[in-house]
Design a protein around this motif. Structure first.
Motif, PDB file in Angstrom:
ATOM      1  N   UNK A 142       0.944  -1.226  -0.056  1.00 56.33           N
ATOM      2  CA  UNK A 142       0.106   0.058   0.203  1.00 56.33           C
ATOM      3  C   UNK A 142       0.778   1.383  -0.036  1.00 56.33           C
ATOM      4  N   UNK A 143       1.962   0.958   0.855  1.00 52.73           N
ATOM      5  CA  UNK A 143       2.968   2.410   1.033  1.00 52.73           C
ATOM      6  C   UNK A 143       3.641   2.625  -0.519  1.00 52.73           C
ATOM      7  N   UNK A 144       4.018   1.534  -1.287  1.00 50.70           N
ATOM      8  CA  UNK A 144       4.497   1.859  -2.808  1.00 50.70           C
ATOM      9  C   UNK A 144       3.297   1.636  -3.757  1.00 50.70           C
ATOM     10  N   UNK A 145       2.270   1.703  -3.408  1.00 48.42           N
ATOM     11  CA  UNK A 145       1.194   2.001  -4.365  1.00 48.42           C
ATOM     12  C   UNK A 145       1.365   3.415  -5.083  1.00 48.42           C
ATOM     13  N   UNK A 146       1.275   2.996  -6.645  1.00 46.05           N
ATOM     14  CA  UNK A 146       1.618   4.320  -7.410  1.00 46.05           C
ATOM     15  C   UNK A 146       0.398   5.019  -7.525  1.00 46.05           C
ATOM     16  N   UNK A 147      -0.796   4.536  -7.051  1.00 46.93           N
ATOM     17  CA  UNK A 147      -2.003   5.162  -7.201  1.00 46.93           C
ATOM     18  C   UNK A 147      -1.849   6.844  -6.799  1.00 46.93           C
ATOM     19  N   UNK A 148      -2.893   7.515  -7.771  1.00 43.91           N
ATOM     20  CA  UNK A 148      -2.747   9.036  -7.295  1.00 43.91           C
ATOM     21  C   UNK A 148      -1.281   9.617  -6.979  1.00 43.91           C
ATOM     22  N   UNK A 149      -0.615   9.074  -8.102  1.00 44.07           N
ATOM     23  CA  UNK A 149       0.705   9.618  -8.153  1.00 44.07           C
ATOM     24  C   UNK A 149       1.692   9.397  -6.692  1.00 44.07           C
ATOM     25  N   UNK A 184      15.535   9.092  -0.351  1.00 45.21           N
ATOM     26  CA  UNK A 184      14.347   8.962  -1.081  1.00 45.21           C
ATOM     27  C   UNK A 184      14.440   7.986  -2.085  1.00 45.21           C
ATOM     28  N   UNK A 185      13.167   7.586  -2.844  1.00 43.86           N
ATOM     29  CA  UNK A 185      13.178   6.565  -3.739  1.00 43.86           C
ATOM     30  C   UNK A 185      13.589   7.624  -4.922  1.00 43.86           C
ATOM     31  N   UNK A 186      14.583   7.544  -5.486  1.00 38.74           N
ATOM     32  CA  UNK A 186      15.249   8.386  -6.274  1.00 38.74           C
ATOM     33  C   UNK A 186      14.457   8.524  -7.943  1.00 38.74           C
ATOM     34  N   UNK A 187      14.200   7.175  -8.475  1.00 37.00           N
ATOM     35  CA  UNK A 187      13.584   7.486  -9.698  1.00 37.00           C
ATOM     36  C   UNK A 187      12.157   8.278  -9.543  1.00 37.00           C
ATOM     37  N   UNK A 188      11.479   8.499  -8.165  1.00 32.10           N
ATOM     38  CA  UNK A 188      10.215   9.230  -8.210  1.00 32.10           C
ATOM     39  C   UNK A 188      10.675  10.816  -8.257  1.00 32.10           C
ATOM     40  N   UNK A 189      11.819  11.039  -7.962  1.00 30.15           N
ATOM     41  CA  UNK A 189      12.242  12.601  -7.895  1.00 30.15           C
ATOM     42  C   UNK A 189      12.703  12.920  -9.650  1.00 30.15           C
ATOM     43  N   UNK A 222       0.751   8.917  -3.708  1.00 32.45           N
ATOM     44  CA  UNK A 222       0.109   9.859  -2.644  1.00 32.45           C
ATOM     45  C   UNK A 222       0.720   9.299  -1.181  1.00 32.45           C
ATOM     46  N   UNK A 223       0.314   7.997  -1.104  1.00 29.62           N
ATOM     47  CA  UNK A 223       0.880   7.650   0.333  1.00 29.62           C
ATOM     48  C   UNK A 223       2.116   7.708   0.556  1.00 29.62           C
ATOM     49  N   UNK A 224       3.144   7.489  -0.327  1.00 25.99           N
ATOM     50  CA  UNK A 224       4.433   7.422  -0.040  1.00 25.99           C
ATOM     51  C   UNK A 224       4.867   8.855   0.270  1.00 25.99           C
ATOM     52  N   UNK A 225       4.498   9.817  -0.569  1.00 23.40           N
ATOM     53  CA  UNK A 225       4.793  11.204  -0.437  1.00 23.40           C
ATOM     54  C   UNK A 225       4.344  11.642   0.838  1.00 23.40           C
TER      55      UNK A 225
END
Length: 613
Positions: free
Chosen positions: A501-508, A525-530, A510-513
């Motif tokens: 759930x934490x790594x779920x890409x849903x809504x860009x 941080x998870x660099x690919x997302x930056x 959102x949970x991880x951010x």
């Protein structure tokens, strides 16, 4: 499919490849390519897609932040947030900068910098200074930027006090520029020459302007620290050869603290022949394919006649899957863009079809490795320590160069490339360890241990390792192991669901951010997302419109870079013992042996559990 590709092909989590560069450079095999399912940013003009142009009246549509959890097309999109109020002026009267032509933006900055540095933290002038220093080469090459500074410094004084004020402003920009760029300037001869000329002019004026004494002293210290490279000067002494990421798998190399790579650094590299013999060459990290082939030819004692004939050597990358690609002579920086288990081969065009991967790259040997003997806390702590070293080696401007290098002059991004390669490597390591464990009981215990390692990495605020392990466990070759997952205790099944759930890409994401926003530095941080966010900013609005610089876009990019600064603003403190067993664990973590061939991973998976689900 590479693990990063798998993540970024999920809805809402696509990281497109960076734009094509004018200078030839091979696409990194460890870099996630573009996915057709969902673009990271708008493909064409969108409402508000040109950015918010800084004018006195509020625009109709703002430039949407990449952190907005409502990407276009999502069913659960929330209503757009209201337009933020206009930026307030600070105590020194600095308001938001207005759009300006590229050649005028520096002039506007110098005029806004107050005399004596009387602007506070968060001041509009201070923010604009940092924005322009970080992003100026999106619209103005660095050499031209410095030449403009030089011209402003030598302008004649218009009236009493104006000369000193302008020189102080030029000094402020130059000091901030040097503090930001630091070691990167060692690779730029033309920029170094302009800086040295400007430095000599400033030192000449030191006796005329006593009020500049503190700034000039700081400038002198920075110039000495940076060690500027100038073409007509005596070349510096030869540097020590640095080990690359997976360099020969030498224990003494992998135990050393990682240091940042620069394009002029020299490395040792093996180049293989069709019969799997090899030659070892010494080369610059940024060497072109032509330079590498010249070194190989010299080692093989090829004659000039042979090199000129049809049997001249070509340089080829061969992946563990058997995929081959011929490199063009003008391509550069090929070492850090290789895949995890890819190797360089030199051959003639007649022998190209006979190239096959090295034997150790196309087969896995089952058996217990170091991970079965070590506590999960030790593995996790060594992962965090190593990834922190790699993250610290990345210059903040590498993030900008990686995404915007097609629009600006190309600069090396070797350290960022290596961290992305490491992220992919950890993902494959998870699958490799599980699939080389033949005993069902041991495999279930190892699965439990890997989930524990992910939990400790999250506790260490190492979100890069955490993400990589979770993605690795979601690899199709692992997720199909029904018997293994059934033997996992319920507590760990629930924990892994939370991780998913934490790594779920849903809504860009959102949970991880939201989780990341609550963390305090230091963190990884998870660099690919930056990079995805920067790509969104790049493709979502133009840098220039009608000849004016999109200052809002520059500010958004610089804000992303300042976030990276914040993550690294405090040192990481992990207590790691120096006992022989801990050194062995350290060596294991830093030199992971992985299978990156997805077909081979599936073969191993079906051998362990033929039925699956």
């Amino acid at each position: 499919m590479k693990p990063l590709e798998k993540l970024l092909k999920k809805p809402g989590s696509h990281l497109p490849a960076r734009p094509a560069a004018p200078a030839p450079r091979r696409q990194s095999l460890s870099r996630p390519p573009a996915s057709p399912e969902e673009p990271a940013g708008p493909a064409g003009p969108q409402p508000g897609g040109e950015g918010r142009w800084l004018e006195l009246r509020p625009p109709e549509a703002p430039l949407r932040s990449p952190e907005d959890p409502s990407p276009g097309g999502d069913r659960d999109r929330e209503p757009p947030s209201p337009e933020p109020p206009p930026a307030a002026r600070c105590c020194c009267g600095c308001g938001p900068a207005a759009p300006a032509p590229p050649e005028r933006l520096l002039t506007a900055l110098l005029e806004r910098l107050p005399a004596g540095g009387a602007h506070g933290r968060g001041c509009g002038a201070e923010s604009l200074l940092d924005d322009i220093v970080l992003t100026h080469s999106l619209f103005l090459p660095t050499e031209h930027f410095l030449q403009q500074l030089h011209q402003h410094f030598v302008l004649p004084r218009w009236e009493d006090g104006a000369g000193l004020r302008r020189k102080r402003a030029v000094l402020a920009v130059l000091l901030h520029f040097l503090e930001t760029y630091k070691g990167l300037l060692q690779e730029e001869e033309s920029a170094g020459k302009v800086i040295k000329e400007l430095y000599l002019l400033i030192m000449k004026d030191a006796s005329l302007y006593r009020d500049l004494e503190d700034e000039i002293l700081k400038l002198h210290q920075l110039v000495e620290t940076v060690e500027l490279k100038v073409a007509d000067e005596t070349p510096p002494p030869s540097k020590q050869v640095k080990p690359l990421f997976r360099h020969f798998r030498r224990i003494d190399s992998c135990l050393q603290t990682r240091v940042a790579f620069r394009g002029s650094d020299e490395i040792f590299c093996r180049v293989y022949m069709p019969d799997h013999s090899y030659v070892t060459i010494r080369s610059r990290l940024s060497a072109s394919v032509q330079d590498i082939l010249a070194s190989v030819t010299e080692k093989l004692q090829y004659s000039e006649e042979q090199s000129a004939r049809e049997d001249a050597l070509i340089l080829v990358t061969v992946a563990s899957s058997g995929e081959k690609a011929v490199l063009q002579p003008s391509e550069e920086c090929v070492f850090t863009t290789l895949g995890i288990n890819s190797h360089l081969f030199a051959c003639t065009r007649d022998t190209f079809d006979s190239l096959v991967p090295l034997p150790e790259e196309i087969q896995g040997v089952p058996g217990d490795t170091e991970i079965h003997r070590v506590e999960p806390e030790d593995i996790a702590n060594h992962l965090t320590a190593f990834h922190w070293e790699l993250f610290r080696c990345i210059h903040e401007l590498e993030f900008v160069d990686y995404v915007f290098h097609g629009e600006r002059g190309r600069r090396e991004t070797a350290n960022l490339e290596l961290l992305l390669q490491r992220c992919s490597e950890v993902q494959h390591w998870v699958g490799t360890e599980l699939l080389l464990c033949e005993s069902l009981g041991k495999r279930a215990h190892l699965l439990k241990k890997l989930i524990k390692i992910a939990a400790i990495c999250k506790q260490n605020q190492d979100m890069l390792s955490f993400y990589a392990i979770v993605i690795g466990l979601n690899n199709a070759a692992i997720s199909r192991l029904r018997l293994t997952w059934e033997k996992l205790p319920g507590k760990f099944k629930n924990l892994f669901r939370k991780f998913e759930n934490l790594t779920d890409p849903c809504r860009n994401h959102k949970t991880y951010r939201e989780v990341l926003a609550k963390m305090k530095p230091p963190l990884i941080p998870f660099v690919p997302l930056i990079l995805k966010d920067l790509t969104f900013l790049h493709e979502g609005s133009k840098t220039l419109l009608d000849g004016l610089v999109n200052v809002e876009k520059l500010h958004c990019i610089a804000e992303k870079v300042r976030t990276i600064r914040k993550y690294r603003s405090r040192p990481l403190c992990l207590e790691l013992e120096a006992s022989p067993s801990q050194l062995q664990t350290k060596a294991y973590v830093r030199q992971l042996r992985v299978i990156d061939n997805q077909n081979l991973l599936f073969e191993l998976s079906f051998k362990l559990e033929p039925g699956g689900h």
